[in-house]
Design an enzyme around this catalytic site. Structure first.
Site, PDB file in Angstrom:
ATOM      1  N   GLY A  46      24.301  28.873   4.445  1.00  0.00           N
ATOM      2  CA  GLY A  46      23.427  28.031   5.252  1.00  0.00           C
ATOM      3  C   GLY A  46      23.596  28.334   6.728  1.00  0.00           C
ATOM      4  O   GLY A  46      24.660  28.800   7.161  1.00  0.00           O
ATOM      5  N   GLN A  51      23.136  27.312  15.731  1.00  0.00           N
ATOM      6  CA  GLN A  51      24.157  28.353  15.578  1.00  0.00           C
ATOM      7  C   GLN A  51      23.701  29.710  16.121  1.00  0.00           C
ATOM      8  O   GLN A  51      24.528  30.591  16.335  1.00  0.00           O
ATOM      9  CB  GLN A  51      24.563  28.510  14.109  1.00  0.00           C
ATOM     10  CG  GLN A  51      25.289  27.295  13.548  1.00  0.00           C
ATOM     11  CD  GLN A  51      25.667  27.529  12.105  1.00  0.00           C
ATOM     12  OE1 GLN A  51      24.885  27.258  11.205  1.00  0.00           O
ATOM     13  NE2 GLN A  51      26.867  28.049  11.878  1.00  0.00           N
ATOM     14  N   CYS A  88      32.445  27.799   7.850  1.00  0.00           N
ATOM     15  CA  CYS A  88      31.243  27.801   8.690  1.00  0.00           C
ATOM     16  C   CYS A  88      31.198  29.108   9.464  1.00  0.00           C
ATOM     17  O   CYS A  88      32.224  29.557   9.973  1.00  0.00           O
ATOM     18  CB  CYS A  88      31.309  26.625   9.655  1.00  0.00           C
ATOM     19  SG  CYS A  88      29.939  26.538  10.813  1.00  0.00           S
ATOM     20  N   LEU A  89      30.018  29.715   9.568  1.00  0.00           N
ATOM     21  CA  LEU A  89      29.885  30.973  10.307  1.00  0.00           C
ATOM     22  C   LEU A  89      30.245  30.787  11.785  1.00  0.00           C
ATOM     23  O   LEU A  89      30.607  31.748  12.451  1.00  0.00           O
ATOM     24  CB  LEU A  89      28.456  31.523  10.180  1.00  0.00           C
ATOM     25  CG  LEU A  89      28.040  31.955   8.767  1.00  0.00           C
ATOM     26  CD1 LEU A  89      26.569  32.353   8.744  1.00  0.00           C
ATOM     27  CD2 LEU A  89      28.911  33.101   8.256  1.00  0.00           C
ATOM     28  N   HIS A 130      26.228  19.713   5.553  1.00  0.00           N
ATOM     29  CA  HIS A 130      26.860  20.543   6.584  1.00  0.00           C
ATOM     30  C   HIS A 130      25.813  20.999   7.618  1.00  0.00           C
ATOM     31  O   HIS A 130      26.029  20.885   8.828  1.00  0.00           O
ATOM     32  CB  HIS A 130      27.519  21.748   5.886  1.00  0.00           C
ATOM     33  CG  HIS A 130      28.157  22.753   6.787  1.00  0.00           C
ATOM     34  ND1 HIS A 130      29.495  23.072   6.699  1.00  0.00           N
ATOM     35  CD2 HIS A 130      27.644  23.548   7.770  1.00  0.00           C
ATOM     36  CE1 HIS A 130      29.775  24.005   7.595  1.00  0.00           C
ATOM     37  NE2 HIS A 130      28.672  24.311   8.259  1.00  0.00           N
ATOM     38  N   GLU A 131      24.683  21.479   7.125  1.00  0.00           N
ATOM     39  CA  GLU A 131      23.660  22.020   8.042  1.00  0.00           C
ATOM     40  C   GLU A 131      22.964  20.895   8.824  1.00  0.00           C
ATOM     41  O   GLU A 131      22.654  21.059  10.006  1.00  0.00           O
ATOM     42  CB  GLU A 131      22.635  22.864   7.280  1.00  0.00           C
ATOM     43  CG  GLU A 131      23.213  24.068   6.534  1.00  0.00           C
ATOM     44  CD  GLU A 131      24.111  24.950   7.371  1.00  0.00           C
ATOM     45  OE1 GLU A 131      23.894  25.057   8.598  1.00  0.00           O
ATOM     46  OE2 GLU A 131      25.061  25.536   6.800  1.00  0.00           O
ATOM     47  N   HIS A 134      25.019  20.012  11.659  1.00  0.00           N
ATOM     48  CA  HIS A 134      24.852  20.953  12.776  1.00  0.00           C
ATOM     49  C   HIS A 134      23.700  20.517  13.687  1.00  0.00           C
ATOM     50  O   HIS A 134      23.807  20.607  14.913  1.00  0.00           O
ATOM     51  CB  HIS A 134      24.527  22.363  12.269  1.00  0.00           C
ATOM     52  CG  HIS A 134      25.718  23.219  11.972  1.00  0.00           C
ATOM     53  ND1 HIS A 134      26.687  23.502  12.900  1.00  0.00           N
ATOM     54  CD2 HIS A 134      26.068  23.899  10.850  1.00  0.00           C
ATOM     55  CE1 HIS A 134      27.601  24.316  12.358  1.00  0.00           C
ATOM     56  NE2 HIS A 134      27.252  24.562  11.114  1.00  0.00           N
TER      57      HIS A 134
HETATM   58 NI    NI Z   1      28.183  25.730   9.647  1.00  0.00          NI
END
Ligand code: NI
Length: 155
Positions: A46, A51, A88-89, A130-131, A134
């Protein structure tokens, strides 16, 4: 399409709240396409627009069964709980066990502005939460289960 640069660690943009999308034009479609290409390259499940440095409420998710595009996503309700290690990226190399609902019902618009309801569970529920976090400037490190800490991934 293009790969976009992922914002990481202490980048202050990650703590900012994204803005509602109200124009569903080519620019949005380009952002979604680039985000999906970036997600695939990074082998993530995701990605939220913040991000890649864009403060818009836009998310792409692919947990292995195809792309979902969520514009202006909102959690309607959640049930149950799950405690699973998440990454997480934007926090490369780190992992932590979060507390999330096991099933969630969300609503979101697609790239053309049509509303959809999604009822998902397990990994996809975790990923949606999670997204969506963000888009509100919240990282998974703030959603750790009681007693859990952020760790370095053991590769
Ligand atoms: Ni993330």
């Amino acid at each position: 399409m293009a790969i976009r640069k992922i914002r990481v660690d202490e980048d202050p943009i990650l703590k900012k709240k994204s803005r509602t999308v109200d124009v569903f034009d080519d620019k949005l479609h380009c952002l979604l396409d680039d985000m999906y290409e970036t997600l695939k390259k990074e082998e993530g499940v995701g990605l939220a627009a913040v991000q890649v440095g864009v403060l818009k409420r836009v998310v792409v998710v692919d947990t292995g069964d195809g792309l979902l595009e969520l514009v202006n996503p909102e959690v309607i309700s959640g049930e149950g709980e799950q405690k699973v290690a998440e990454g997480c990226l934007s926090l490369p190399g780190r992992v932590g066990v979060t507390l999330r609902p096991f099933t969630v019902k969300i609503k979101a618009q697609d790239r053309d502005g049509h509303w959809h309801i999604y009822k998902v569970e397990d990994l996809k529920a975790r990923c949606f939460c999670h997204e969506i976090d963000h888009t509100n400037g919240i990282l998974f490190s703030e959603k750790l289960a009681p007693g859990e800490v952020l760790r370095h991934r053991e590769d």
